[in-house]
Design an enzyme around this catalytic site. Structure first.
Site, PDB file in Angstrom:
ATOM      1  N   ARG A 145      24.689   5.207  18.887  1.00 63.76           N
ATOM      2  CA  ARG A 145      25.874   5.039  19.725  1.00 63.76           C
ATOM      3  C   ARG A 145      25.567   5.663  21.086  1.00 63.76           C
ATOM      4  NH1 ARG A 145      27.531   7.077  14.669  1.00 63.76           N
ATOM      5  NH2 ARG A 145      28.832   5.634  13.466  1.00 63.76           N
ATOM      6  N   LYS A 169      29.065  10.872  14.445  1.00 63.13           N
ATOM      7  CA  LYS A 169      30.498  11.148  14.320  1.00 63.13           C
ATOM      8  C   LYS A 169      30.730  12.196  13.241  1.00 63.13           C
ATOM      9  CE  LYS A 169      32.420   6.690  15.783  1.00 63.13           C
ATOM     10  NZ  LYS A 169      33.221   5.515  15.358  1.00 63.13           N
ATOM     11  N   HIS A 241      27.172  -0.892  22.460  1.00 59.56           N
ATOM     12  CA  HIS A 241      27.470  -1.233  21.063  1.00 59.56           C
ATOM     13  C   HIS A 241      26.886  -2.595  20.684  1.00 59.56           C
ATOM     14  CE1 HIS A 241      29.509   1.264  18.200  1.00 59.56           C
ATOM     15  NE2 HIS A 241      29.951   0.205  17.556  1.00 59.56           N
ATOM     16  N   ARG A 244      23.487  -1.863  19.641  1.00 64.03           N
ATOM     17  CA  ARG A 244      23.555  -1.294  18.285  1.00 64.03           C
ATOM     18  C   ARG A 244      23.723  -2.406  17.250  1.00 64.03           C
ATOM     19  NH1 ARG A 244      25.046   3.381  15.283  1.00 64.03           N
ATOM     20  NH2 ARG A 244      26.873   3.157  13.938  1.00 64.03           N
ATOM     21  N   HIS A 267      26.772   4.946   9.075  1.00 67.25           N
ATOM     22  CA  HIS A 267      28.074   4.530   8.538  1.00 67.25           C
ATOM     23  C   HIS A 267      28.394   5.342   7.285  1.00 67.25           C
ATOM     24  CE1 HIS A 267      27.853   0.247  10.469  1.00 67.25           C
ATOM     25  NE2 HIS A 267      28.286   1.161  11.310  1.00 67.25           N
ATOM     26  N   TYR A 276      27.573  -7.191   8.842  1.00 65.11           N
ATOM     27  CA  TYR A 276      26.336  -7.827   9.282  1.00 65.11           C
ATOM     28  C   TYR A 276      25.882  -8.917   8.322  1.00 65.11           C
ATOM     29  CZ  TYR A 276      26.357  -4.045  12.591  1.00 65.11           C
ATOM     30  OH  TYR A 276      26.734  -3.178  13.580  1.00 65.11           O
TER      31      TYR A 276
END
Length: 295
Positions: A145, A169, A241, A244, A267, A276
């Site tokens: 990110r 995150k 993004h 990414r 994730h 995806y």
């Protein structure tokens, strides 16, 4: 009163939930919007009831927000109500908050040829051009990110093993390999360019601006748009993004399994990564339609 409450809530998100600064800004906007509506009714926090919640949801709808913005604001509000319950012992019916059903949006991606054009756009015979090529190579090689990239510290790099430790995150850490092109430009940048830029206040950071300070997210976005234009790519299509998403999609198309992609992207849930597979299916269907005689 309103400012104190908002400040206390953001402190709670920062310390207990460990949200990033970018996320805090988004929550602050959403909750400020709710508080202005709520206090405009002349009510106290203890008076939040189903009628108030229903009224606010109608208010959001009346302002013409698209379903995605409505869903984000409702998610922010649910988090705020949980804070009221946990920290201030004010019971609110947060379970009544339901966002609109959202259609699944497939992520935009760049083709391999478009990625190559973007990577080759910087002039690597200039110090800042070499820095920019290095950043783009690292971004595409790792799927980071943008806030992870600009906050990257020297101590997170292991060039000998070809690994980078990414702080994502919620302060979650993951290890991501660096490919040979990224390692090549990273080594060159660290040896030839960064020593010219570094100052005491930025000595920990990998990527620096022309004045020696840490590069910001906003400045990286500007740099990326400039190179997208130079590479004759639509500027609105090229974002950090999107790179990414391209990283993940190209891995999947190359045969990587979904679990590995989940770990590389950081994730927390495999369900987030599964989008995806839909993208890959769309690509397969387009190939089928184009080449099969009975399509």
């Amino acid at each position: 009163m309103k400012e104190d409450l908002l400040r206390s809530y953001l402190s709670y998100l920062s310390t207990k939930r460990e949200y990033s600064l970018h996320t805090l800004y988004a929550y602050a906007r959403d909750i400020k919007d709710f508080l202005e509506y709520f206090w405009g009714l002349g009510l106290e926090l203890s008076e939040i009831d189903p009628k108030v919640i229903k009224g606010y949801l109608g208010y959001l709808f009346s302002r013409g927000y698209n379903p995605y913005t409505q869903a984000r604001k409702i998610s922010s509000l649910k988090s705020f109500f949980i804070y009221l319950l946990e920290e201030l012992k004010i019971e609110v019916p947060y379970l009544l908050l339901e966002g609109p059903k959202l259609p699944q949006r497939l992520p935009k991606v760049l083709t391999l040829e478009e990625i190559e054009r973007l990577l080759q756009a910087p002039e690597v015979n200039t110090p800042l051009g070499l820095r920019d090529r290095c950043m783009l190579e690292v971004l595409y090689a790792t799927g980071m990110r943008v806030f992870e990239l600009v906050n990257l510290k020297l101590g997170a790099l292991n060039l000998e093993l070809g690994l980078v430790r990414v702080l994502g995150k919620g302060s979650k850490v993951r290890l991501v390999p660096l490919g040979e092109p990224a390692l090549k430009y990273l080594s060159q940048y660290l040896e030839e360019v960064r020593p010219r830029l570094v100052t005491k206040r930025s000595k920990e950071y990998v990527f620096l601006n022309r004045l020696g300070g840490p590069l910001t997210r906003q400045r990286f976005w500007q740099i990326l748009k400039e190179y997208a234009e130079k590479a004759n790519l639509p500027k609105e299509k090229v974002t950090p993004h999107v790179i990414r998403h391209s990283f993940a999609t190209h891995l999947l198309e190359g045969g990587a399994d979904l679990r590995s992609i989940q770990l590389l992207l950081g994730h927390s849930s495999l369900r987030t990564t599964q989008i995806y597979t839909h993208l890959d299916w769309q690509s397969l269907k387009e190939t089928y339609d184009k080449h099969h005689p009975r399509a």
